[in-house]
Scaffold this motif. Structure first.
Motif, PDB file in Angstrom:
ATOM      1  N   ASP A  12     -30.577 -18.197 -21.917  1.00 12.06           N
ATOM      2  CA  ASP A  12     -30.063 -16.844 -21.721  1.00 12.06           C
ATOM      3  C   ASP A  12     -30.614 -16.203 -20.450  1.00 12.06           C
ATOM      4  O   ASP A  12     -29.943 -15.415 -19.796  1.00 12.06           O
ATOM      5  CB  ASP A  12     -30.406 -15.980 -22.932  1.00 12.06           C
ATOM      6  CG  ASP A  12     -29.907 -14.556 -22.783  1.00 12.06           C
ATOM      7  OD1 ASP A  12     -28.689 -14.364 -22.653  1.00 12.06           O
ATOM      8  OD2 ASP A  12     -30.743 -13.633 -22.773  1.00 12.06           O
ATOM      9  N   ASP A  13     -31.872 -16.524 -20.090  1.00 15.53           N
ATOM     10  CA  ASP A  13     -32.508 -15.984 -18.893  1.00 15.53           C
ATOM     11  C   ASP A  13     -33.647 -16.926 -18.525  1.00 15.53           C
ATOM     12  O   ASP A  13     -33.996 -17.823 -19.298  1.00 15.53           O
ATOM     13  CB  ASP A  13     -33.027 -14.569 -19.157  1.00 15.53           C
ATOM     14  CG  ASP A  13     -33.258 -13.781 -17.864  1.00 15.53           C
ATOM     15  OD1 ASP A  13     -33.103 -14.380 -16.776  1.00 15.53           O
ATOM     16  OD2 ASP A  13     -33.593 -12.591 -17.955  1.00 15.53           O
ATOM     17  N   ARG A  14     -34.244 -16.702 -17.363  1.00 12.62           N
ATOM     18  CA  ARG A  14     -35.387 -17.529 -16.954  1.00 12.62           C
ATOM     19  C   ARG A  14     -36.639 -17.026 -17.688  1.00 12.62           C
ATOM     20  O   ARG A  14     -37.406 -16.214 -17.175  1.00 12.62           O
ATOM     21  CB  ARG A  14     -35.579 -17.463 -15.433  1.00 12.62           C
ATOM     22  CG  ARG A  14     -36.611 -18.454 -14.900  1.00 12.62           C
ATOM     23  CD  ARG A  14     -36.806 -18.251 -13.407  1.00 12.62           C
ATOM     24  NE  ARG A  14     -37.846 -19.105 -12.888  1.00 12.62           N
ATOM     25  CZ  ARG A  14     -37.645 -20.287 -12.321  1.00 12.62           C
ATOM     26  NH1 ARG A  14     -36.406 -20.756 -12.193  1.00 12.62           N
ATOM     27  NH2 ARG A  14     -38.650 -21.011 -11.872  1.00 12.62           N
ATOM     28  N   VAL A  15     -36.840 -17.517 -18.891  1.00 15.02           N
ATOM     29  CA  VAL A  15     -37.923 -17.055 -19.746  1.00 15.02           C
ATOM     30  C   VAL A  15     -39.087 -18.048 -19.705  1.00 15.02           C
ATOM     31  O   VAL A  15     -38.954 -19.185 -19.251  1.00 15.02           O
ATOM     32  CB  VAL A  15     -37.429 -16.884 -21.196  1.00 15.02           C
ATOM     33  CG1 VAL A  15     -36.334 -15.835 -21.263  1.00 15.02           C
ATOM     34  CG2 VAL A  15     -36.937 -18.216 -21.764  1.00 15.02           C
ATOM     35  N   GLY A  16     -40.231 -17.586 -20.197  1.00 19.70           N
ATOM     36  CA  GLY A  16     -41.376 -18.475 -20.311  1.00 19.70           C
ATOM     37  C   GLY A  16     -41.159 -19.495 -21.420  1.00 19.70           C
ATOM     38  O   GLY A  16     -40.483 -19.218 -22.414  1.00 19.70           O
ATOM     39  N   PHE A  17     -41.748 -20.675 -21.236  1.00 20.71           N
ATOM     40  CA  PHE A  17     -41.641 -21.704 -22.259  1.00 20.71           C
ATOM     41  C   PHE A  17     -42.963 -22.456 -22.369  1.00 20.71           C
ATOM     42  O   PHE A  17     -43.829 -22.369 -21.500  1.00 20.71           O
ATOM     43  CB  PHE A  17     -40.490 -22.673 -21.953  1.00 20.71           C
ATOM     44  CG  PHE A  17     -40.685 -23.511 -20.708  1.00 20.71           C
ATOM     45  CD1 PHE A  17     -41.293 -24.761 -20.773  1.00 20.71           C
ATOM     46  CD2 PHE A  17     -40.247 -23.054 -19.469  1.00 20.71           C
ATOM     47  CE1 PHE A  17     -41.467 -25.526 -19.631  1.00 20.71           C
ATOM     48  CE2 PHE A  17     -40.422 -23.806 -18.320  1.00 20.71           C
ATOM     49  CZ  PHE A  17     -41.029 -25.057 -18.403  1.00 20.71           C
ATOM     50  N   ARG A  18     -43.109 -23.182 -23.453  1.00 26.06           N
ATOM     51  CA  ARG A  18     -44.271 -24.041 -23.636  1.00 26.06           C
ATOM     52  C   ARG A  18     -43.810 -25.378 -24.200  1.00 26.06           C
ATOM     53  O   ARG A  18     -42.739 -25.465 -24.816  1.00 26.06           O
ATOM     54  CB  ARG A  18     -45.305 -23.398 -24.560  1.00 26.06           C
ATOM     55  CG  ARG A  18     -44.837 -23.198 -25.986  1.00 26.06           C
ATOM     56  CD  ARG A  18     -45.923 -22.575 -26.855  1.00 26.06           C
ATOM     57  NE  ARG A  18     -45.442 -22.365 -28.221  1.00 26.06           N
ATOM     58  CZ  ARG A  18     -46.172 -21.850 -29.204  1.00 26.06           C
ATOM     59  NH1 ARG A  18     -47.415 -21.471 -28.967  1.00 26.06           N
ATOM     60  NH2 ARG A  18     -45.663 -21.696 -30.414  1.00 26.06           N
ATOM     61  N   VAL A  19     -44.619 -26.407 -24.005  1.00 25.13           N
ATOM     62  CA  VAL A  19     -44.280 -27.756 -24.450  1.00 25.13           C
ATOM     63  C   VAL A  19     -45.417 -28.269 -25.329  1.00 25.13           C
ATOM     64  O   VAL A  19     -46.590 -28.179 -24.945  1.00 25.13           O
ATOM     65  CB  VAL A  19     -44.059 -28.704 -23.258  1.00 25.13           C
ATOM     66  CG1 VAL A  19     -43.647 -30.081 -23.737  1.00 25.13           C
ATOM     67  CG2 VAL A  19     -43.003 -28.134 -22.308  1.00 25.13           C
ATOM     68  N   LEU A  20     -45.071 -28.793 -26.508  1.00 19.97           N
ATOM     69  CA  LEU A  20     -46.062 -29.323 -27.436  1.00 19.97           C
ATOM     70  C   LEU A  20     -45.680 -30.735 -27.855  1.00 19.97           C
ATOM     71  O   LEU A  20     -44.486 -31.071 -27.924  1.00 19.97           O
ATOM     72  CB  LEU A  20     -46.182 -28.449 -28.688  1.00 19.97           C
ATOM     73  CG  LEU A  20     -46.562 -26.974 -28.520  1.00 19.97           C
ATOM     74  CD1 LEU A  20     -45.337 -26.096 -28.364  1.00 19.97           C
ATOM     75  CD2 LEU A  20     -47.378 -26.513 -29.726  1.00 19.97           C
ATOM     76  N   GLU A  21     -46.685 -31.536 -28.148  1.00 22.90           N
ATOM     77  CA  GLU A  21     -46.485 -32.868 -28.703  1.00 22.90           C
ATOM     78  C   GLU A  21     -46.976 -32.867 -30.141  1.00 22.90           C
ATOM     79  O   GLU A  21     -48.117 -32.472 -30.416  1.00 22.90           O
ATOM     80  CB  GLU A  21     -47.247 -33.918 -27.887  1.00 22.90           C
ATOM     81  CG  GLU A  21     -46.767 -34.037 -26.451  1.00 22.90           C
ATOM     82  CD  GLU A  21     -47.538 -35.110 -25.678  1.00 22.90           C
ATOM     83  OE1 GLU A  21     -48.011 -36.077 -26.326  1.00 22.90           O
ATOM     84  OE2 GLU A  21     -47.653 -34.984 -24.451  1.00 22.90           O
ATOM     85  N   LEU A  22     -46.110 -33.298 -31.057  1.00 25.74           N
ATOM     86  CA  LEU A  22     -46.444 -33.335 -32.473  1.00 25.74           C
ATOM     87  C   LEU A  22     -46.334 -34.761 -32.995  1.00 25.74           C
ATOM     88  O   LEU A  22     -45.654 -35.612 -32.388  1.00 25.74           O
ATOM     89  CB  LEU A  22     -45.518 -32.405 -33.267  1.00 25.74           C
ATOM     90  CG  LEU A  22     -45.469 -30.941 -32.801  1.00 25.74           C
ATOM     91  CD1 LEU A  22     -44.471 -30.152 -33.646  1.00 25.74           C
ATOM     92  CD2 LEU A  22     -46.847 -30.302 -32.869  1.00 25.74           C
ATOM     93  N   SER A  23     -47.005 -35.017 -34.115  1.00 25.31           N
ATOM     94  CA  SER A  23     -47.007 -36.367 -34.692  1.00 25.31           C
ATOM     95  C   SER A  23     -46.544 -36.327 -36.142  1.00 25.31           C
ATOM     96  O   SER A  23     -46.471 -35.267 -36.769  1.00 25.31           O
ATOM     97  CB  SER A  23     -48.412 -36.981 -34.607  1.00 25.31           C
ATOM     98  OG  SER A  23     -49.361 -36.169 -35.272  1.00 25.31           O
TER      99      SER A  23
END
Length: 239
Positions: A217-228
């Motif tokens: 929708d817009d240039r928003v902040g994001f985060r990336v996580l690795e899950l198991s």
């Protein structure tokens, strides 16, 4: 007669000694006044222009400096802490940002993509959209960043996506098909319809690289996580 004739010279000698003493006293007084000269110009005349010595302990600022908070006026309040971001980060979790993220993992083989899905989430008063990519065995390396356009690998054609901003996710080494060329996905290749994650779709599965395009929708902040259990890569978008 002898006493009368000798007394005047003696008185004259005493007079000369008094005159000499007075003259000497006047000279000393004049020198003293000269030494006090310059008081009206700040008291600096006749002095060496040097700052008074400051005694400090090696490696430690003087007490007057140490007692004053950095960045605040002398005797004033300490600086106000910066306003916390509206995207708080739990200790141990990646920070929210719009900057590119790239991580490499050395794998014994190729990671297999088996599912992709998105959902809207609310946690700790924070709303965000979550894209989850699930793997059969392990999480591969990845590169996620904002781009002007999402393009299909090999051809370079612009992939149409809904949204005002676009993220591209590249997984490596990874595949979304088996040795026979059959898709390994158990979910649709595209989805979205969320407040921030307007649309996502698989845009390439080519020579050990799997590409996903995200319409945001817009240039928003994001985060990336690795899950198991199971192995998953998660991209959260602030909504």
């Amino acid at each position: 007669m002898n006493r009368l004739t000798q007394s005047p010279p003696a008185r004259r000698g005493m007079g000369r000694r008094r005159v000499g003493t007075l003259a000497l006293a006047a000279g000393v007084l004049a020198l003293g006044l000269a030494g006090c000269g310059g008081a009206d110009d700040g008291g600096t005349a006749g002095r060496t222009a040097s700052a008074p010595p400051v005694t400090t302990t090696a490696g430690t600022p003087s007490a007057s400096v140490a007692a004053r908070p950095t960045g605040s006026p002398r005797g004033g309040p300490a600086p106000t802490p910066a306003t916390p971001s509206r995207l708080p980060t739990t200790p141990g979790e990646p920070a929210w940002s719009s900057e590119p993220r790239r991580v490499e993992h050395a794998l014994p083989g190729t990671a297999t993509v088996v599912a992709v899905r998105g959902a809207h989430n609310l946690a700790g008063g924070l709303e965000f959209d979550r894209l989850v990519i699930e793997f059969r065995d392990r999480v591969p390396g990845y590169d996620v960043r904002y781009v002007a356009d999402v393009r299909s690998p090999g051809e370079g054609a612009v992939v149409p996506l809904r949204g005002q901003a676009f993220l591209e996710l590249v997984l490596f080494p990874a595949a979304a098909h088996d040795d026979a060329g059959t898709s390994t996905l158990t979910t649709p290749r595209t989805g979205g319809g969320l407040p921030a994650l307007v649309q996502y779709r698989l845009t390439g599965d080519y020579e050990g690289y799997v590409h996903f395009g995200l319409g945001v929708d817009d240039r928003v902040g994001f985060r990336v996580l690795e899950l198991s259990d199971p192995a998953r890569l998660v991209i959260d978008l602030a909504a």
